[in-house]
Design a protein around this motif. Structure first.
Motif, PDB file in Angstrom:
ATOM      1  N   LYS A  84       1.997  -3.707  16.258  1.00  0.00           N
ATOM      2  CA  LYS A  84       2.757  -2.535  15.812  1.00  0.00           C
ATOM      3  C   LYS A  84       2.113  -1.293  16.414  1.00  0.00           C
ATOM      4  N   TYR A  85       2.919  -0.281  16.597  1.00  0.00           N
ATOM      5  CA  TYR A  85       2.449   0.926  17.246  1.00  0.00           C
ATOM      6  C   TYR A  85       1.488   1.695  16.349  1.00  0.00           C
ATOM      7  N   GLN A  86       0.451   2.222  16.966  1.00  0.00           N
ATOM      8  CA  GLN A  86      -0.564   2.996  16.266  1.00  0.00           C
ATOM      9  C   GLN A  86      -0.441   4.462  16.680  1.00  0.00           C
ATOM     10  N   ASP A  87      -0.491   5.346  15.714  1.00  0.00           N
ATOM     11  CA  ASP A  87      -0.435   6.778  16.000  1.00  0.00           C
ATOM     12  C   ASP A  87      -1.647   7.156  16.849  1.00  0.00           C
ATOM     13  N   ILE A  88      -1.405   7.594  18.069  1.00  0.00           N
ATOM     14  CA  ILE A  88      -2.498   7.881  18.995  1.00  0.00           C
ATOM     15  C   ILE A  88      -3.326   9.086  18.552  1.00  0.00           C
ATOM     16  N   LEU A  89      -2.785   9.914  17.656  1.00  0.00           N
ATOM     17  CA  LEU A  89      -3.528  11.083  17.170  1.00  0.00           C
ATOM     18  C   LEU A  89      -4.727  10.679  16.323  1.00  0.00           C
ATOM     19  N   THR A  90      -4.759   9.432  15.838  1.00  0.00           N
ATOM     20  CA  THR A  90      -5.876   8.985  14.993  1.00  0.00           C
ATOM     21  C   THR A  90      -6.837   8.071  15.751  1.00  0.00           C
ATOM     22  N   VAL A  91      -6.663   7.964  17.070  1.00  0.00           N
ATOM     23  CA  VAL A  91      -7.499   7.070  17.874  1.00  0.00           C
ATOM     24  C   VAL A  91      -7.961   7.803  19.132  1.00  0.00           C
ATOM     25  N   HIS A  92      -9.224   7.636  19.481  1.00  0.00           N
ATOM     26  CA  HIS A  92      -9.698   8.153  20.762  1.00  0.00           C
ATOM     27  C   HIS A  92     -10.859   7.298  21.252  1.00  0.00           C
ATOM     28  N   LEU A  93     -11.375   7.608  22.422  1.00  0.00           N
ATOM     29  CA  LEU A  93     -12.533   6.929  22.995  1.00  0.00           C
ATOM     30  C   LEU A  93     -13.770   7.777  22.741  1.00  0.00           C
ATOM     31  N   ARG A  94     -14.940   7.104  22.585  1.00  0.00           N
ATOM     32  CA  ARG A  94     -16.189   7.855  22.442  1.00  0.00           C
ATOM     33  C   ARG A  94     -17.272   7.185  23.294  1.00  0.00           C
ATOM     34  N   ASN A  95     -17.949   7.971  24.059  1.00  0.00           N
ATOM     35  CA  ASN A  95     -19.035   7.477  24.890  1.00  0.00           C
ATOM     36  C   ASN A  95     -20.211   7.069  24.007  1.00  0.00           C
ATOM     37  N   LYS A  96     -20.659   5.821  24.121  1.00  0.00           N
ATOM     38  CA  LYS A  96     -21.724   5.317  23.248  1.00  0.00           C
ATOM     39  C   LYS A  96     -23.066   6.000  23.491  1.00  0.00           C
ATOM     40  N   LYS A  97     -23.279   6.505  24.694  1.00  0.00           N
ATOM     41  CA  LYS A  97     -24.572   7.127  25.015  1.00  0.00           C
ATOM     42  C   LYS A  97     -24.567   8.620  24.694  1.00  0.00           C
ATOM     43  N   THR A  98     -23.523   9.316  25.121  1.00  0.00           N
ATOM     44  CA  THR A  98     -23.496  10.768  24.936  1.00  0.00           C
ATOM     45  C   THR A  98     -22.784  11.203  23.662  1.00  0.00           C
ATOM     46  N   LEU A  99     -22.031  10.282  23.052  1.00  0.00           N
ATOM     47  CA  LEU A  99     -21.215  10.546  21.869  1.00  0.00           C
ATOM     48  C   LEU A  99     -20.061  11.512  22.138  1.00  0.00           C
ATOM     49  N   GLU A 100     -19.758  11.728  23.429  1.00  0.00           N
ATOM     50  CA  GLU A 100     -18.623  12.580  23.775  1.00  0.00           C
ATOM     51  C   GLU A 100     -17.306  11.873  23.490  1.00  0.00           C
ATOM     52  N   PRO A 101     -16.347  12.551  22.829  1.00  0.00           N
ATOM     53  CA  PRO A 101     -15.018  11.954  22.616  1.00  0.00           C
ATOM     54  C   PRO A 101     -14.119  12.190  23.822  1.00  0.00           C
ATOM     55  N   GLU A 102     -13.146  11.320  23.986  1.00  0.00           N
ATOM     56  CA  GLU A 102     -12.175  11.479  25.068  1.00  0.00           C
ATOM     57  C   GLU A 102     -10.817  10.978  24.587  1.00  0.00           C
ATOM     58  N   GLU A 103      -9.797  11.769  24.819  1.00  0.00           N
ATOM     59  CA  GLU A 103      -8.453  11.378  24.410  1.00  0.00           C
ATOM     60  C   GLU A 103      -7.963  10.181  25.227  1.00  0.00           C
ATOM     61  N   ILE A 104      -7.148   9.349  24.597  1.00  0.00           N
ATOM     62  CA  ILE A 104      -6.550   8.211  25.294  1.00  0.00           C
ATOM     63  C   ILE A 104      -5.290   8.690  26.000  1.00  0.00           C
ATOM     64  N   SER A 105      -5.204   8.429  27.294  1.00  0.00           N
ATOM     65  CA  SER A 105      -4.036   8.868  28.051  1.00  0.00           C
ATOM     66  C   SER A 105      -2.991   7.763  28.078  1.00  0.00           C
ATOM     67  N   LYS A 106      -1.729   8.143  28.031  1.00  0.00           N
ATOM     68  CA  LYS A 106      -0.626   7.194  28.120  1.00  0.00           C
ATOM     69  C   LYS A 106       0.581   7.895  28.714  1.00  0.00           C
ATOM     70  N   THR A 107       1.486   7.102  29.267  1.00  0.00           N
ATOM     71  CA  THR A 107       2.711   7.670  29.814  1.00  0.00           C
ATOM     72  C   THR A 107       3.729   7.854  28.684  1.00  0.00           C
ATOM     73  N   VAL A 108       4.841   8.500  29.000  1.00  0.00           N
ATOM     74  CA  VAL A 108       5.864   8.752  27.979  1.00  0.00           C
ATOM     75  C   VAL A 108       6.504   7.455  27.491  1.00  0.00           C
ATOM     76  N   ASP A 109       6.414   6.396  28.272  1.00  0.00           N
ATOM     77  CA  ASP A 109       7.012   5.112  27.894  1.00  0.00           C
ATOM     78  C   ASP A 109       6.018   4.163  27.226  1.00  0.00           C
ATOM     79  N   GLN A 110       4.807   4.607  26.985  1.00  0.00           N
ATOM     80  CA  GLN A 110       3.775   3.739  26.420  1.00  0.00           C
ATOM     81  C   GLN A 110       3.424   4.153  24.996  1.00  0.00           C
TER      82      GLN A 110
END
Length: 310
Positions: A84-110
């Motif tokens: 089932k689809y997950q709201d992308i606003l509640t999910v992101h990537l985080r670098n394990k070493k630097t702890l920097e967050p990064e948004e997940i990129s997707k196309t309009v059809d994904q």
């Protein structure tokens, strides 16, 4: 190689044709005529041959859209995943070493999808289901039938495999572990106030206490059985269910992991060790083999507790 523990739940898919019987001066009576194994397989074959898009189909309910993807199928088994689809606003990537967050990129059809797996035995329609948090529930499989056949008054129905009375099952186990239950004791029949960990002053300050509920755990030594005599085990449990509630017994056979069994109306599950390589080129095949082994190892026990409506 990643080693994790998973709970595998066992269910059954039933399919029925709905009809209504008219009654004089009262509401119509709804009747369910359950399809047999051959008829149910015919519906699945129709879906697989004519309804799939890239081996997938979408189903909907009041909670949104789900996807069922048929990963592997033959005359014996269907292995699939449900997402089932997950709201992308509640999910992101985080670098394990630097702890920097990064948004997940997707196309309009994904869309980001959370999924889990199930294995269906086409000879009896028993389902082995890996329950995952945030993934669709097993009831999604019933929606598969509803989506395509409700216009013909044909609907799916998921039933849990319930152990009505676990005592016969427990008597066959090699090792009986912790036995736990709850006791209700009237406040005027406490053996002593110390029993519930209160001082006399604290107890006297209480008002309107109906009863005291005590949880008891009889803990066996690790890898040693609390009972060697299965008849003595049965005698104890049958006495407990008369005077206590929520009676639960942990048990296993040699080579298995401890499983909790509620003595009355227990949903049959198996806690199993999953070993798989996250970097494998075919992780689906690994999970398929694992689910198949778990199901076939426990098949006899599962069948013993299936209520057959065919």
């Amino acid at each position: 190689m990643l080693e994790v523990f998973k709970n595998v739940y066992f269910h059954k898919l039933d399919v029925y044709k709905r009809s209504f019987v008219k009654n004089t001066n009262q509401a119509d009576t709804q009747v369910h005529d359950y399809l047999d194994i051959k008829q149910k397989n015919s519906l699945l074959d129709d879906i697989i041959k004519h309804k799939l898009k890239n081996n997938c189909v979408e189903v909907n309910d009041e909670f949104g859209t789900k996807t069922i993807e048929f990963l592997k199928y033959d005359e014996q088994y269907i292995f699939a995943r449900m997402g089932k689809y997950q709201d992308i606003l509640t999910v992101h990537l985080r670098n394990k070493k630097t702890l920097e967050p990064e948004e997940i990129s997707k196309t309009v059809d994904q869309e980001l999808e959370i999924f889990t797996y199930f294995l269906l035995d086409r000879s009896n329609f028993l389902i082995s289901f890996l329950k995952e948090m945030s993934a669709p529930s097993i009831n999604t499989l019933a929606l598969l039938i509803d989506t395509f056949y409700s216009d013909s008054e044909i609907f799916g129905e998921i039933k849990g495999v319930i152990v009505d009375d676990a005592i016969p099952l427990l008597k066959k186990k090699d090792i009986i572990g912790t036995i736990s239950y709850k006791m209700v004791v009237p406040t005027n029949k406490l053996i002593s106030i110390d029993t519930i960990g209160l001082t006399e002053a604290e107890y006297m300050s209480l008002r309107n206490q109906k009863h005291v509920e005590i949880q008891v755990k009889l803990v066996a030594e690790r890898n040693k059985s609390a009972f060697e005599d299965s008849n003595a085990l049965e005698k104890l449990i049958r006495r407990l269910i008369k005077i206590a509630k929520n009676v639960q017994v942990r048990a296993k056979n040699e080579g298995e992991y401890m499983q909790p069994y509620d003595v009355i109306d227990d949903l049959l599950t198996k806690k199993v060790k999953f070993q798989f390589d996250r970097n494998s080129d075919n992780i689906h095949e690994e999970i398929y083999r694992k689910l198949k082994v778990i199901y076939e190892t426990n098949k006899r026990e599962i069948i013993d507790y299936v209520r057959d409506d065919d």
